[in-house]
Write a protein that holds these residues in place. Structure first.
Motif, PDB file in Angstrom:
ATOM      1  N   TRP A  11       0.848  -1.195   0.000  1.00 17.75           N
ATOM      2  CA  TRP A  11       0.000   0.000   0.000  1.00 17.75           C
ATOM      3  C   TRP A  11       0.884   1.246   0.000  1.00 17.75           C
ATOM      4  O   TRP A  11       1.466   1.620   1.016  1.00 17.75           O
ATOM      5  CB  TRP A  11      -0.933   0.013   1.214  1.00 17.75           C
ATOM      6  CG  TRP A  11      -1.823   1.230   1.237  1.00 17.75           C
ATOM      7  CD1 TRP A  11      -1.748   2.294   2.079  1.00 17.75           C
ATOM      8  CD2 TRP A  11      -2.901   1.515   0.338  1.00 17.75           C
ATOM      9  NE1 TRP A  11      -2.708   3.226   1.775  1.00 17.75           N
ATOM     10  CE2 TRP A  11      -3.433   2.770   0.705  1.00 17.75           C
ATOM     11  CE3 TRP A  11      -3.468   0.844  -0.746  1.00 17.75           C
ATOM     12  CZ2 TRP A  11      -4.503   3.363   0.026  1.00 17.75           C
ATOM     13  CZ3 TRP A  11      -4.533   1.420  -1.414  1.00 17.75           C
ATOM     14  CH2 TRP A  11      -5.036   2.663  -1.019  1.00 17.75           C
ATOM     15  N   THR A  14      -1.374   6.401   0.545  1.00 19.42           N
ATOM     16  CA  THR A  14      -2.003   7.164   1.620  1.00 19.42           C
ATOM     17  C   THR A  14      -2.455   8.536   1.142  1.00 19.42           C
ATOM     18  O   THR A  14      -3.395   9.107   1.693  1.00 19.42           O
ATOM     19  CB  THR A  14      -1.044   7.291   2.816  1.00 19.42           C
ATOM     20  OG1 THR A  14      -0.818   5.988   3.362  1.00 19.42           O
ATOM     21  CG2 THR A  14      -1.621   8.194   3.903  1.00 19.42           C
ATOM     22  N   GLY A  18      -5.841   6.974   3.942  1.00 21.21           N
ATOM     23  CA  GLY A  18      -5.013   6.348   4.954  1.00 21.21           C
ATOM     24  C   GLY A  18      -5.652   5.098   5.520  1.00 21.21           C
ATOM     25  O   GLY A  18      -6.876   4.926   5.471  1.00 21.21           O
ATOM     26  N   LYS A 184      -6.931  11.037   4.921  1.00 17.43           N
ATOM     27  CA  LYS A 184      -5.664  10.670   4.300  1.00 17.43           C
ATOM     28  C   LYS A 184      -4.617  10.405   5.383  1.00 17.43           C
ATOM     29  O   LYS A 184      -4.613   9.374   6.016  1.00 17.43           O
ATOM     30  CB  LYS A 184      -5.241  11.760   3.310  1.00 17.43           C
ATOM     31  CG  LYS A 184      -6.240  11.919   2.151  1.00 17.43           C
ATOM     32  CD  LYS A 184      -5.817  13.005   1.207  1.00 17.43           C
ATOM     33  CE  LYS A 184      -6.870  13.244   0.122  1.00 17.43           C
ATOM     34  NZ  LYS A 184      -6.893  12.187  -0.905  1.00 17.43           N
ATOM     35  N   TRP A 185      -3.737  11.367   5.635  1.00 19.43           N
ATOM     36  CA  TRP A 185      -2.633  11.163   6.576  1.00 19.43           C
ATOM     37  C   TRP A 185      -3.095  11.111   8.027  1.00 19.43           C
ATOM     38  O   TRP A 185      -2.377  10.594   8.892  1.00 19.43           O
ATOM     39  CB  TRP A 185      -1.590  12.255   6.383  1.00 19.43           C
ATOM     40  CG  TRP A 185      -1.137  12.310   4.957  1.00 19.43           C
ATOM     41  CD1 TRP A 185      -1.655  13.088   3.954  1.00 19.43           C
ATOM     42  CD2 TRP A 185      -0.131  11.507   4.343  1.00 19.43           C
ATOM     43  NE1 TRP A 185      -1.021  12.824   2.764  1.00 19.43           N
ATOM     44  CE2 TRP A 185      -0.072  11.865   2.975  1.00 19.43           C
ATOM     45  CE3 TRP A 185       0.753  10.544   4.831  1.00 19.43           C
ATOM     46  CZ2 TRP A 185       0.817  11.281   2.083  1.00 19.43           C
ATOM     47  CZ3 TRP A 185       1.651   9.966   3.943  1.00 19.43           C
ATOM     48  CH2 TRP A 185       1.672  10.331   2.589  1.00 19.43           C
ATOM     49  N   MET A 187      -5.734   9.414   8.802  1.00 14.28           N
ATOM     50  CA  MET A 187      -6.166   8.002   8.847  1.00 14.28           C
ATOM     51  C   MET A 187      -7.557   7.800   9.425  1.00 14.28           C
ATOM     52  O   MET A 187      -7.854   6.756  10.011  1.00 14.28           O
ATOM     53  CB  MET A 187      -5.122   7.162   9.597  1.00 14.28           C
ATOM     54  CG  MET A 187      -3.729   7.248   8.991  1.00 14.28           C
ATOM     55  SD  MET A 187      -2.457   6.356   9.911  1.00 14.28           S
ATOM     56  CE  MET A 187      -2.360   7.347  11.403  1.00 14.28           C
ATOM     57  N   ASN A 267       8.504   8.642   7.211  1.00 15.88           N
ATOM     58  CA  ASN A 267       7.929   8.753   5.874  1.00 15.88           C
ATOM     59  C   ASN A 267       8.933   9.283   4.853  1.00 15.88           C
ATOM     60  O   ASN A 267       9.029   8.768   3.736  1.00 15.88           O
ATOM     61  CB  ASN A 267       6.704   9.668   5.905  1.00 15.88           C
ATOM     62  CG  ASN A 267       5.548   9.098   6.706  1.00 15.88           C
ATOM     63  OD1 ASN A 267       5.671   8.050   7.314  1.00 15.88           O
ATOM     64  ND2 ASN A 267       4.439   9.801   6.718  1.00 15.88           N
ATOM     65  N   HIS A 318       3.615   6.182   4.557  1.00 20.17           N
ATOM     66  CA  HIS A 318       3.164   6.603   5.879  1.00 20.17           C
ATOM     67  C   HIS A 318       3.730   5.661   6.933  1.00 20.17           C
ATOM     68  O   HIS A 318       4.516   4.762   6.635  1.00 20.17           O
ATOM     69  CB  HIS A 318       1.640   6.660   5.911  1.00 20.17           C
ATOM     70  CG  HIS A 318       1.088   7.619   6.941  1.00 20.17           C
ATOM     71  ND1 HIS A 318       1.866   8.483   7.677  1.00 20.17           N
ATOM     72  CD2 HIS A 318      -0.192   7.831   7.370  1.00 20.17           C
ATOM     73  CE1 HIS A 318       1.105   9.195   8.492  1.00 20.17           C
ATOM     74  NE2 HIS A 318      -0.145   8.816   8.328  1.00 20.17           N
TER      75      HIS A 318
END
Length: 336
Positions: A11, A14, A18, A184-185, A187, A267, A318
């Motif tokens: 994956w 992200t 996320g 997204k980041w 999550m 990251n 991530h």
């Protein structure tokens, strides 16, 4: 802390969405189980909304009373756009449209390359709107320089932090408005978003979407006149999706526990491992794009999930991404 996630290897996306920490996923499932059986009233679920607001405020270094909750970036920016109607906006040419279309609706928009944005701020600009990290290629804005240029010319600063918040440390209080989607980041489940609305500017904005949840006392705002909205940024709240915020609060709290600085180091290291394997110079972003012939198909055959943006493969890394994920992607892109 990596035990919080169960990612299927490969994956690298992200920047599209996320993966939830285990405690966030379990909190969402528990709320859904309560809803399914009618086990409890809704008030307990709603405590997650305030926890989310407070956590977001801490993450971007602002007071949570200046944060409103919503569903999407364009939605939390709508009252800002309405309040600034007729103004002159400067926006990066490559800006994601959630932070562009509201201004096109509201006023006169001029664009410039994101990397040169600060140089294009002048006395003809009323508002500078930009993403801290660009969605298309992961470019990190020179946030302090753009803010300094805006202040020198009396312009407001509106920031979209969706591709930054959760991995890139920054001071939201430097801006007048900071909007961020949380899926997204951060999550969180899709459908939670936040906006920091600085006290000195939010009186320009009208809470057209106000309802009971924007009341000073939400439980005393169910019926009838008079208007009794919150004095804080909560007057711009919309009634939250309880399942979404049930998963949002623990996700943001996990980020706080790990620390954004530590996540950033992880990251960016992985992104640079990826770049180095392709002969590219190091960068400062958790997102990178590559021009490799057939890259999209090569990654797909190897089970690597990335994205294609502006004609290039976009890979994003991530806290749950591993060296093995990076190496598998490099093998797919360099084999043959």
């Amino acid at each position: 802390m990596l035990s919080e996630w169960d990612p299927q290897p490969g994956w690298l996306n992200t920047a599209s969405y996320g993966l939830p920490p285990r405690r966030a996923f379990e909190a969402l499932q528990a709320m859904l189980a309560d809803w399914r059986t009618g086990r409890t009233s809704w008030e307990g679920w709603d405590t997650a909304t305030q926890r989310s607001r407070e956590a977001f405020g801490r993450l971007i270094k602002v007071d949570h009373v200046d944060v409103c909750v919503g569903a999407q970036v364009s939605q939390v920016l709508a009252p800002v756009a309405a309040g600034l109607a007729g103004r002159r906006f400067l926006v990066p040419a490559e800006e994601f449209t959630s932070n562009l279309f509201p201004w096109l609706v509201a006023g006169d928009v001029r664009t410039a390359p994101a990397a040169e944005l600060a140089d294009h701020v002048d006395s003809t600009v009323d508002v500078v709107a930009f993403s801290v990290v660009q969605s298309a290629d992961g470019a990190v804005a020179d946030y302090p320089a753009i803010v300094a240029a805006a202040r020198a010319h009396g312009a407001l600063v509106v920031v979209d932090a969706t591709q930054a918040c959760g991995w890139l440390p920054f001071d939201g209080s430097l801006a007048d408005v900071v909007a961020a989607g949380a899926y997204k980041w951060l999550m969180a489940p899709r459908g939670s978003a936040f906006a920091y609305l600085a006290p000195g500017v939010r009186e320009r904005f009208v809470p057209y979407a106000a309802g009971w949840y924007a009341g000073e006392d939400v439980h005393g705002s169910y019926y009838g006149e008079p208007m009794r909205l919150a004095d804080s940024a909560r007057r711009f709240d919309i009634s939250p999706s309880w399942p979404v915020y049930a998963g949002t609060a623990p996700a943001l709290e996990v980020i706080e526990e790990i620390g954004v600085a530590e996540i950033n180091a992880h990251n960016v290291r992985l992104a640079n491992r990826f770049r180095d394997g392709l002969g590219l110079p190091p960068g400062d972003s958790a997102i990178t794009v590559v021009d490799v012939p057939g890259a999209d198909e090569r990654l797909r055959r190897a089970g690597i999930r990335a994205a294609v943006r502006a004609g290039r493969v976009r890979a994003s890394f991530h806290i749950y991404t591993t060296d093995a994920d990076v190496d598998a992607a490099l093998e797919a892109l360099t084999d043959g």
